[in-house]
Design an enzyme around this catalytic site. Structure first.
Site, short mmCIF file in Angstrom:
data_model
loop_
_atom_site.label_atom_id
_atom_site.label_comp_id
_atom_site.label_asym_id
_atom_site.label_seq_id
_atom_site.Cartn_x
_atom_site.Cartn_y
_atom_site.Cartn_z
N GLU A 1 0.86 -1.19 0.00
CA GLU A 1 0.00 0.00 0.00
C GLU A 1 0.89 1.23 0.00
O GLU A 1 1.92 1.26 0.69
CB GLU A 1 -0.90 -0.01 1.24
N GLU B 1 -2.33 11.28 3.94
CA GLU B 1 -3.34 11.03 4.96
C GLU B 1 -3.31 12.18 5.95
O GLU B 1 -2.27 12.78 6.20
CB GLU B 1 -3.08 9.72 5.70
#
Length: 264
Positions: free
Chosen positions: A141, A146
């Protein structure tokens, strides 16, 4: 240590149409009003009945402009405080959207110009997973951006693999202070090559994850096509670590464009 990105520098940075030695292979400039282009994006709703990962609290809708729409040249993803009576609902008290690009690519520069939400309990993300994902975290990933609302203005870039992942507390990444991240657009970028994944904002690199060259998928699974994911989660183990401020909702992430460049 938290690096600091100057807001003045971000405003002064020119938008580069294509990095040197690269060509544009995929993009959405969000130039058509209405729902996101189904030729470029699909909706991920698969975990609605059982609940989403990391104890997140949202229901991800599909084809619902209240949660995802294109307006005035921008993609608008909005998380709302509401419960929908739908067949696949798990009784969630919030709605949002999670979009997945229909295209997938190996290597290149990935750039998303976005303005992110900062309400406590919001968890916006711009990230990537393998097109043929079978098992997480073994397949890898890449989290381009974020942000969690209880720590406003701190942006994270992270990779996850079998050896390095947040479940084990071994993830690899960095955080950088972007004081106006919720008030201004910034270009969130990853340069992915066979040798490394480099995270940047407005062309300023702040973290590099190197291929250790061991030929071991547990530390470097990044040699297959990945697609792009855009979402605003609500709550969860990280996003909701300091609770959810219901008075702050709706919370919106605005995306000006998504561009993928690959070496010529």
């Amino acid at each position: 240590m938290i690096l600091l990105l100057s807001a003045l520098g971000a405003l002064a940075s020119p938008v580069q149409e294509a990095p040197t030695g690269h060509r544009l292979v995929w993009a959405d400039e969000f130039s058509t009003q209405g729902l996101p282009d189904p030729g470029l994006w699909s909706y991920d709703t698969h975990a609605n009945p059982t609940g989403w990962y990391n104890n997140e609290r949202q229901y991800y809708s599909a084809d619902r402009p209240e949660n995802a729409r294109v307006e005035d040249g921008r993609l608008i993803i909005t998380a709302r405080r509401e419960t929908l009576d739908l067949p696949d609902s798990g009784g969630q008290a919030y709605t949002s959207a999670r979009l997945i690009s229909t295209g997938g690519w190996t290597y290149g520069r990935y750039e998303v110009r976005a303005k992110i939400p900062c309400g406590r309990g919001s968890w916006p993300a711009i990230w990537m997973l393998p097109v043929d994902l079978e098992t997480w975290p073994m397949d890898g990933e890449i989290d381009i951006m974020e942000h969690v609302g209880h720590n406003p203005g701190i942006v994270h870039g992270t990779v996850h693999t079998d050896a390095y992942n947040h479940v084990a507390g071994t993830q690899r990444g960095a955080e950088i202070a972007v004081p106006d991240a919720c008030d201004a657009f910034h270009r969130y970028q990853v340069d992915w090559t066979p040798d490394a994944v480099v995270f940047s904002i407005d062309d300023r690199a702040y973290y590099r994850f190197d291929n250790d060259g061991a030929g071991d998928k547990s530390t470097w699974p990044f040699d297959v096509p990945f697609h792009m994911i855009l979402n605003v989660a609500v709550g969860g183990d990280w996003g909701g670590a300091e609770g959810i401020d219901d008075t702050a909702f709706p919370q919106t992430m605005q995306i000006d464009y998504v561009r993928v460049f690959q070496p010529e």
